[in-house]
Design a protein around this motif. Structure first.
Motif, PDB file in Angstrom:
ATOM      1  N   GLN A 112     -39.655  86.698   4.272  1.00 17.46           N
ATOM      2  CA  GLN A 112     -40.931  87.381   4.381  1.00 17.46           C
ATOM      3  C   GLN A 112     -40.710  88.864   4.144  1.00 17.46           C
ATOM      4  OE1 GLN A 112     -42.892  86.839   8.123  1.00 17.46           O
ATOM      5  NE2 GLN A 112     -44.675  88.044   7.551  1.00 17.46           N
ATOM      6  N   LEU A 113     -41.489  89.428   3.230  1.00 14.69           N
ATOM      7  CA  LEU A 113     -41.367  90.839   2.891  1.00 14.69           C
ATOM      8  C   LEU A 113     -42.111  91.668   3.920  1.00 14.69           C
ATOM      9  CD1 LEU A 113     -42.068  90.484  -0.925  1.00 14.69           C
ATOM     10  CD2 LEU A 113     -39.877  90.352   0.287  1.00 14.69           C
ATOM     11  N   GLN A 114     -41.432  92.661   4.487  1.00  5.77           N
ATOM     12  CA  GLN A 114     -42.053  93.407   5.565  1.00  5.77           C
ATOM     13  C   GLN A 114     -41.528  94.831   5.627  1.00  5.77           C
ATOM     14  OE1 GLN A 114     -41.445  91.572   9.397  1.00  5.77           O
ATOM     15  NE2 GLN A 114     -43.354  92.396  10.231  1.00  5.77           N
ATOM     16  N   LEU A 115     -42.428  95.764   5.946  1.00  7.75           N
ATOM     17  CA  LEU A 115     -42.070  97.147   6.239  1.00  7.75           C
ATOM     18  C   LEU A 115     -42.535  97.436   7.661  1.00  7.75           C
ATOM     19  CD1 LEU A 115     -43.270  98.942   2.961  1.00  7.75           C
ATOM     20  CD2 LEU A 115     -40.900  98.452   3.620  1.00  7.75           C
ATOM     21  N   VAL A 116     -41.655  98.016   8.461  1.00  7.76           N
ATOM     22  CA  VAL A 116     -41.997  98.308   9.844  1.00  7.76           C
ATOM     23  C   VAL A 116     -41.706  99.774  10.124  1.00  7.76           C
ATOM     24  CG1 VAL A 116     -41.564  97.780  12.256  1.00  7.76           C
ATOM     25  CG2 VAL A 116     -41.525  95.948  10.551  1.00  7.76           C
ATOM     26  N   GLU A 117     -42.757 100.507  10.504  1.00 11.95           N
ATOM     27  CA  GLU A 117     -42.594 101.918  10.847  1.00 11.95           C
ATOM     28  C   GLU A 117     -42.338 102.066  12.345  1.00 11.95           C
ATOM     29  OE1 GLU A 117     -46.103 101.874   7.781  1.00 11.95           O
ATOM     30  OE2 GLU A 117     -45.479 100.742   9.559  1.00 11.95           O
ATOM     31  N   SER A 118     -41.652 103.118  12.694  1.00 15.05           N
ATOM     32  CA  SER A 118     -41.423 103.453  14.097  1.00 15.05           C
ATOM     33  C   SER A 118     -41.206 104.950  14.212  1.00 15.05           C
ATOM     34  CB  SER A 118     -40.216 102.694  14.652  1.00 15.05           C
ATOM     35  OG  SER A 118     -39.044 103.036  13.931  1.00 15.05           O
ATOM     36  N   GLY A 119     -41.289 105.448  15.441  1.00 16.19           N
ATOM     37  CA  GLY A 119     -40.978 106.845  15.686  1.00 16.19           C
ATOM     38  C   GLY A 119     -42.165 107.742  15.932  1.00 16.19           C
ATOM     39  N   GLY A 120     -43.362 107.200  15.829  1.00 17.16           N
ATOM     40  CA  GLY A 120     -44.531 108.021  16.091  1.00 17.16           C
ATOM     41  C   GLY A 120     -44.679 108.327  17.577  1.00 17.16           C
ATOM     42  N   GLY A 121     -45.642 109.188  17.893  1.00 14.38           N
ATOM     43  CA  GLY A 121     -45.877 109.533  19.286  1.00 14.38           C
ATOM     44  C   GLY A 121     -46.658 110.809  19.424  1.00 14.38           C
ATOM     45  N   LEU A 122     -46.674 111.311  20.660  1.00 16.69           N
ATOM     46  CA  LEU A 122     -47.364 112.550  20.979  1.00 16.69           C
ATOM     47  C   LEU A 122     -46.345 113.683  21.060  1.00 16.69           C
ATOM     48  CD1 LEU A 122     -49.854 114.169  21.984  1.00 16.69           C
ATOM     49  CD2 LEU A 122     -49.273 113.380  24.295  1.00 16.69           C
ATOM     50  N   VAL A 123     -46.628 114.769  20.380  1.00 18.76           N
ATOM     51  CA  VAL A 123     -45.716 115.913  20.380  1.00 18.76           C
ATOM     52  C   VAL A 123     -46.536 117.197  20.407  1.00 18.76           C
ATOM     53  CG1 VAL A 123     -45.579 115.980  17.855  1.00 18.76           C
ATOM     54  CG2 VAL A 123     -43.690 116.913  19.225  1.00 18.76           C
ATOM     55  N   GLN A 124     -45.977 118.225  21.001  1.00 18.03           N
ATOM     56  CA  GLN A 124     -46.656 119.516  21.054  1.00 18.03           C
ATOM     57  C   GLN A 124     -46.527 120.245  19.719  1.00 18.03           C
ATOM     58  OE1 GLN A 124     -45.067 121.695  24.402  1.00 18.03           O
ATOM     59  NE2 GLN A 124     -46.394 120.634  25.847  1.00 18.03           N
ATOM     60  N   PRO A 125     -47.468 121.125  19.427  1.00 14.40           N
ATOM     61  CA  PRO A 125     -47.345 121.923  18.200  1.00 14.40           C
ATOM     62  C   PRO A 125     -46.000 122.645  18.153  1.00 14.40           C
ATOM     63  CG  PRO A 125     -49.518 122.181  19.138  1.00 14.40           C
ATOM     64  CD  PRO A 125     -48.724 121.388  20.133  1.00 14.40           C
ATOM     65  N   GLY A 126     -45.395 122.630  16.990  1.00 11.00           N
ATOM     66  CA  GLY A 126     -44.076 123.218  16.825  1.00 11.00           C
ATOM     67  C   GLY A 126     -42.941 122.248  17.058  1.00 11.00           C
ATOM     68  N   GLY A 127     -43.263 121.077  17.563  1.00 12.17           N
ATOM     69  CA  GLY A 127     -42.238 120.082  17.858  1.00 12.17           C
ATOM     70  C   GLY A 127     -41.831 119.268  16.644  1.00 12.17           C
ATOM     71  N   SER A 128     -40.973 118.287  16.894  1.00 13.38           N
ATOM     72  CA  SER A 128     -40.427 117.460  15.814  1.00 13.38           C
ATOM     73  C   SER A 128     -40.529 115.984  16.162  1.00 13.38           C
ATOM     74  CB  SER A 128     -38.955 117.817  15.577  1.00 13.38           C
ATOM     75  OG  SER A 128     -38.811 119.161  15.184  1.00 13.38           O
ATOM     76  N   LEU A 129     -40.600 115.190  15.122  1.00 13.55           N
ATOM     77  CA  LEU A 129     -40.541 113.736  15.233  1.00 13.55           C
ATOM     78  C   LEU A 129     -39.805 113.197  14.024  1.00 13.55           C
ATOM     79  CD1 LEU A 129     -44.125 112.575  16.334  1.00 13.55           C
ATOM     80  CD2 LEU A 129     -42.023 112.378  17.673  1.00 13.55           C
ATOM     81  N   ARG A 130     -39.189 112.042  14.211  1.00 16.84           N
ATOM     82  CA  ARG A 130     -38.525 111.369  13.093  1.00 16.84           C
ATOM     83  C   ARG A 130     -39.104 109.978  12.953  1.00 16.84           C
ATOM     84  NH1 ARG A 130     -32.559 108.809  12.441  1.00 16.84           N
ATOM     85  NH2 ARG A 130     -32.140 109.357  10.250  1.00 16.84           N
ATOM     86  N   LEU A 131     -39.740 109.735  11.833  1.00 15.92           N
ATOM     87  CA  LEU A 131     -40.291 108.419  11.553  1.00 15.92           C
ATOM     88  C   LEU A 131     -39.276 107.602  10.756  1.00 15.92           C
ATOM     89  CD1 LEU A 131     -43.946 109.300  10.468  1.00 15.92           C
ATOM     90  CD2 LEU A 131     -43.020 108.973  12.780  1.00 15.92           C
TER      91      LEU A 131
END
Length: 128
Positions: A1-20
């Motif tokens: 089964q072909l699938q793409l799964v994203e992760s790493g989102g969330g709530l962050v303050q302005p100026g912050g960082s996230l890695r998806l």
């Protein structure tokens, strides 16, 4: 089964960082382009950043240049989006997509309208 799964989102303050992260299963990210797209409420989907599976060339929307970095880990069949200096206007649902026959610029500029596979999306909220 072909699938793409994203992760790493969330709530962050302005100026912050996230890695998806976008993990592919059922196929190898070895052809075409992989891209990150986002859609905020009431707005059209836009291409944020795309990367070529073959030569690693990249494309960034003007709004994220210098703040976001796309990368790929072929061994893990995964593509990442490192997001720094986040702003409230970056708030959106972020999706990854794969288009087998595409250049990075074509895929991103066209908002992924011809993408072959899509992930389910991950919410990114930038707020104090």
């Amino acid at each position: 089964q072909l699938q793409l799964v994203e992760s790493g989102g969330g709530l962050v303050q302005p100026g912050g960082s996230l890695r998806l992260s976008c993990a592919a299963s059922g196929f190898t990210l070895g052809y075409g382009a992989i891209g990150w797209f986002r859609q905020a409420p009431g707005k059209e989907r836009e291409g944020v950043s795309c990367i070529s599976s073959s030569d690693g060339s990249t494309y960034y929307a003007d709004s994220v240049k210098g703040r976001f970095t796309i990368s790929r880990d072929n061994a893990k069949n995964t593509v990442h989006l490192q997001m720094s200096s986040l702003k409230p206007e970056d708030t959106a649902v972020y999706y990854c997509a794969v288009q087998v026959f595409a250049t990075v610029q074509t895929m991103c500029v066209r908002g992924g309208v011809r993408a072959d596979y899509w992930g389910q999306g991950t919410q990114v909220t930038v707020s104090s």
